[in-house]
Design a protein around this motif. Structure first.
Motif, PDB file in Angstrom:
ATOM      1  N   ARG A 128     -96.143 -51.002 -24.066  1.00 34.71           N
ATOM      2  CA  ARG A 128     -95.773 -50.808 -24.965  1.00 34.71           C
ATOM      3  C   ARG A 128     -96.266 -50.627 -25.844  1.00 34.71           C
ATOM      4  O   ARG A 128     -97.005 -51.145 -26.257  1.00 34.71           O
ATOM      5  CB  ARG A 128     -94.679 -51.355 -24.420  1.00 34.71           C
ATOM      6  N   GLN A 174     -98.974 -43.528 -22.534  1.00 28.01           N
ATOM      7  CA  GLN A 174     -97.554 -43.033 -23.456  1.00 28.01           C
ATOM      8  C   GLN A 174     -96.419 -42.642 -23.090  1.00 28.01           C
ATOM      9  O   GLN A 174     -96.037 -42.965 -22.396  1.00 28.01           O
ATOM     10  CB  GLN A 174     -98.818 -41.659 -24.106  1.00 28.01           C
ATOM     11  N   LEU A 175     -95.523 -43.026 -23.877  1.00 25.27           N
ATOM     12  CA  LEU A 175     -93.861 -43.069 -24.641  1.00 25.27           C
ATOM     13  C   LEU A 175     -93.824 -41.635 -23.332  1.00 25.27           C
ATOM     14  O   LEU A 175     -94.184 -40.310 -24.180  1.00 25.27           O
ATOM     15  CB  LEU A 175     -93.206 -43.296 -25.317  1.00 25.27           C
ATOM     16  N   THR A 176     -92.699 -41.463 -22.805  1.00 25.56           N
ATOM     17  CA  THR A 176     -91.792 -40.664 -22.157  1.00 25.56           C
ATOM     18  C   THR A 176     -90.711 -40.104 -23.554  1.00 25.56           C
ATOM     19  O   THR A 176     -90.136 -40.955 -23.797  1.00 25.56           O
ATOM     20  CB  THR A 176     -91.632 -40.466 -21.501  1.00 25.56           C
ATOM     21  N   GLU A 177     -90.013 -38.854 -23.222  1.00 22.14           N
ATOM     22  CA  GLU A 177     -88.951 -38.148 -23.949  1.00 22.14           C
ATOM     23  C   GLU A 177     -87.916 -40.191 -23.745  1.00 22.14           C
ATOM     24  O   GLU A 177     -87.618 -39.540 -22.316  1.00 22.14           O
ATOM     25  CB  GLU A 177     -88.495 -37.250 -23.762  1.00 22.14           C
ATOM     26  N   ARG A 179     -87.093 -45.448 -23.818  1.00 22.93           N
ATOM     27  CA  ARG A 179     -88.475 -44.695 -22.856  1.00 22.93           C
ATOM     28  C   ARG A 179     -89.241 -45.100 -22.438  1.00 22.93           C
ATOM     29  O   ARG A 179     -89.305 -46.222 -22.295  1.00 22.93           O
ATOM     30  CB  ARG A 179     -89.095 -44.397 -24.574  1.00 22.93           C
ATOM     31  N   ASP A 180     -89.750 -44.387 -21.425  1.00 20.68           N
ATOM     32  CA  ASP A 180     -90.569 -44.748 -20.395  1.00 20.68           C
ATOM     33  C   ASP A 180     -92.078 -44.734 -20.798  1.00 20.68           C
ATOM     34  O   ASP A 180     -91.993 -44.382 -21.371  1.00 20.68           O
ATOM     35  CB  ASP A 180     -90.013 -44.562 -19.032  1.00 20.68           C
ATOM     36  N   ILE A 181     -92.461 -45.633 -20.259  1.00 22.16           N
ATOM     37  CA  ILE A 181     -94.284 -45.164 -20.595  1.00 22.16           C
ATOM     38  C   ILE A 181     -95.040 -44.821 -19.708  1.00 22.16           C
ATOM     39  O   ILE A 181     -94.145 -45.589 -18.724  1.00 22.16           O
ATOM     40  CB  ILE A 181     -94.997 -46.542 -21.039  1.00 22.16           C
ATOM     41  N   VAL A 182     -95.990 -44.113 -19.475  1.00 16.29           N
ATOM     42  CA  VAL A 182     -96.777 -43.456 -18.100  1.00 16.29           C
ATOM     43  C   VAL A 182     -98.372 -43.472 -18.482  1.00 16.29           C
ATOM     44  O   VAL A 182     -98.487 -43.080 -19.684  1.00 16.29           O
ATOM     45  CB  VAL A 182     -95.951 -41.856 -17.681  1.00 16.29           C
ATOM     46  N   VAL A 222    -102.214 -41.949 -19.051  1.00 13.57           N
ATOM     47  CA  VAL A 222    -102.495 -40.622 -19.654  1.00 13.57           C
ATOM     48  C   VAL A 222    -104.031 -40.721 -18.898  1.00 13.57           C
ATOM     49  O   VAL A 222    -104.828 -41.213 -18.954  1.00 13.57           O
ATOM     50  CB  VAL A 222    -103.121 -41.210 -21.462  1.00 13.57           C
TER      51      VAL A 222
END
Ligand code: FAD
Ligand code: SF4
Length: 473
Positions: A319, A366-369, A376-379, A381
């Motif tokens: 994160r 990257q952080l999501t909205e 915020r979640d992470i996905v 790139v």
């Protein structure tokens, strides 16, 4: 103590001295430079006595902070120490290692109104050091001995705090620990640059002097069973922390390709304590080190590697900085000392040549909205993976309870393996068995372990006295 000029308060500036990063990197001594009496008094005098003690509410021990700050500012350190000791069995330890930015100092009214918080932790540690140096620390001398005995499993802060309070009430207290030294994570987890070991030892010595028995090198569940302890003592308190390391699940991870954070830290603490070097102890001198994780344990590992003379030290955390669980203060310290942070980097695979680890492959995240009210979640790139070369990879991904408790069929546990207790009584499902600290809360903070140890001791005292009254009736 505060001046009002043109309608604005002018407050003494906050001063908290620490050694230069260059000096810090050369040893394992505490980095905070203790304040002089004059500085401690001046810093204590910054308290505006705001009347609404947010600091006290933010302290898990509900310490009477405004009172001991005022007494310190008025050159009454002995009385300040007496007040500090009423609510805490180890003020000088909490003053050193609490994440004050998230607790008392975060609540300080000065901090909330745009000034820097009072250096509460530093004044608390200073008071404790003055007390030990000047002989103000009262020995444990119970007014009357009581016949009942309490066995405590675990000599960490929860067990020590409970032992202190119970012995002071006159109970016969025996503390069992599988390690060869008492202190739990205070002695073998937390590094000397945050908490020097003599500070822990003098607390243990006070307990020994007061009549607490320590049975060290004794693992409950192996060398002695819980049933035997229950037969030996009127009450047993389980305060054995959480020690099962969470493991990285990634291709390329073999049984020896990574180092567990706690054994890495324990080995360095043993060196600091003067133990003879053993085979298998890890050392980072001249090596490229990658630490995976973003909590306090990860921060302690990266900073230990710097002091061991690593060629490079990288912290890989999935994160971003704002969302890491570790103390912000420790991240700043680590950065000053030369640690490189790879934020938003999730380990994907371990790279190796033969049996030798050569690096970590990581996915860029990257952080999501965030949905309203959610984190915020992470996905990942796509196509942004990167490699970090490494000679040592340290896993610092947190801890779960060990299966010890699971071997006790009638001891009720929560789904995560922590011990289920009454929220006020600290009583487990086994009659006469109580539990406190990380073993109940999961991995937490020293100040919470102290609070629970003290509260559990009060409940044990009540339980034993009620039982005596019932027998007498
Ligand atoms: P512990 O301190 O874990 O003590 C438990 C004791 O029980 C140990 O001595 C263990 O040997 C013993 N034991 C376990 N099983 C058995 C058994 N079967 N038989 C006999 N003995 C047994 N908190 C902070 O507030 N500030 C910090 O800066 C900080 N840094 C940390 C750094 C690291 C590396 C780690 C791992 C934790 C850190 N923490 C910090 C968290 C803090 O150390 C813990 O929350 C606290 O020590 C918990 O206290 P405890 O008494 O419950 O357990
Ligand atoms: Fe602050 Fe911790 Fe001391 Fe409480 S125990 S006053 S939170 S440093």
């Amino acid at each position: 103590k505060t001046l009002k000029q043109g309608g604005t308060f002018v407050v003494e500036p906050r001063r908290l001295s620490k050694a230069s990063a260059e000096l810090r990197a050369r040893g394992f001594g505490e980095i905070t430079i203790p304040p002089s009496t004059e500085t401690a008094e001046k810093q204590a005098s910054r308290c505006t006595d705001c009347g609404v003690p947010f600091c006290q509410n933010a302290c898990p021990l509900q310490n009477n902070i405004p009172d001991w700050l005022r007494l310190s500012a008025e050159n009454e350190p002995r009385e300040a120490w007496r007040v500090a000791s009423l609510t805490s069995t180890m003020p000088e330890i909490c003053g050193r290692i609490c994440p004050q930015d998230r607790l008392c100092e975060g609540g300080c009214t000065l901090n909330q109104s745009g000034w820097d918080a009072v250096t509460i932790g530093s004044v608390e540690a200073w008071l404790g050091d003055q007390a030990f140096a000047n002989g103000w620390v009262e020995p444990i001398r119970p007014a009357a001995e009581r016949g009942e005995s309490v066995g405590i499993v675990g000599a960490g802060p929860a067990g020590l705090a409970a032992a202190d309070r119970l012995r002071s009430e006159g109970y016969q207290v025996t503390v069992y620990d599988r390690h060869d030294r008492a202190g739990g994570l205070l002695i073998y987890g937390i590094p000397g640059f945050k908490l020097e070991k003599h500070v822990v030892q003098r607390r243990v010595d006070r307990l020994i002097d007061g009549g607490v028995q320590f049975v060290l090198g004794c693992e409950v569940g192996k060398d002695v069973t819980l049933l035997e302890l229950r037969e030996r003592h009127d009450v047993v308190l389980l305060a054995m922390g959480v020690y099962q390391p969470r493991i990285l699940s990634a291709p390329g991870r073999g049984p020896d390709s990574t180092v567990a954070a706690l054994s890495y830290l324990t080995h360095q603490n043993r060196r600091d304590l003067g133990d003879a070097e053993q085979d298998g102890w890890h050392e980072a001198r001249g090596k490229r080190v990658v630490v995976i994780g973003g909590g306090d344990t990860a921060m302690d590992c990266v900073r230990t590697a710097i002091r061991q003379g690593a060629a490079s030290v990288t912290c890989l955390y999935r994160r971003d900085r704002e969302n890491m669980p570790g103390s912000a203060r420790e991240v700043v310290n680590a950065e000053e000392e030369g640690v490189v942070f790879e934020w938003l980097g999730a380990p994907k695979a371990l790279l190796s040549q033969g049996d030798t680890v050569t690096g970590v492959r990581a996915a860029r995240m990257q952080l999501t909205e965030a949905a309203p009210g959610e984190r915020r979640d992470i996905v990942p790139v796509p196509g942004a993976d990167f490699d970090i070369p490494a000679d040592i990879v340290i896993e610092a991904l947190g801890f779960s309870p060990e299966p010890f408790a699971a071997h006790e069929p009638d001891l009720r546990l929560r789904d995560d393996g922590t011990i289920k207790v009454g929220s006020v009584s600290f009583a487990t499902s086994l009659p006469g068995v109580f539990a406190a600290g990380d073993a109940v809360r999961g991995a937490s903070l020293v100040v919470w372990a102290v609070r629970e140890g003290q509260d559990a001791a009060a409940e044990i005292d009540r339980y034993l006295k009620t039982r005596t009254e019932e027998v007498a009736a």
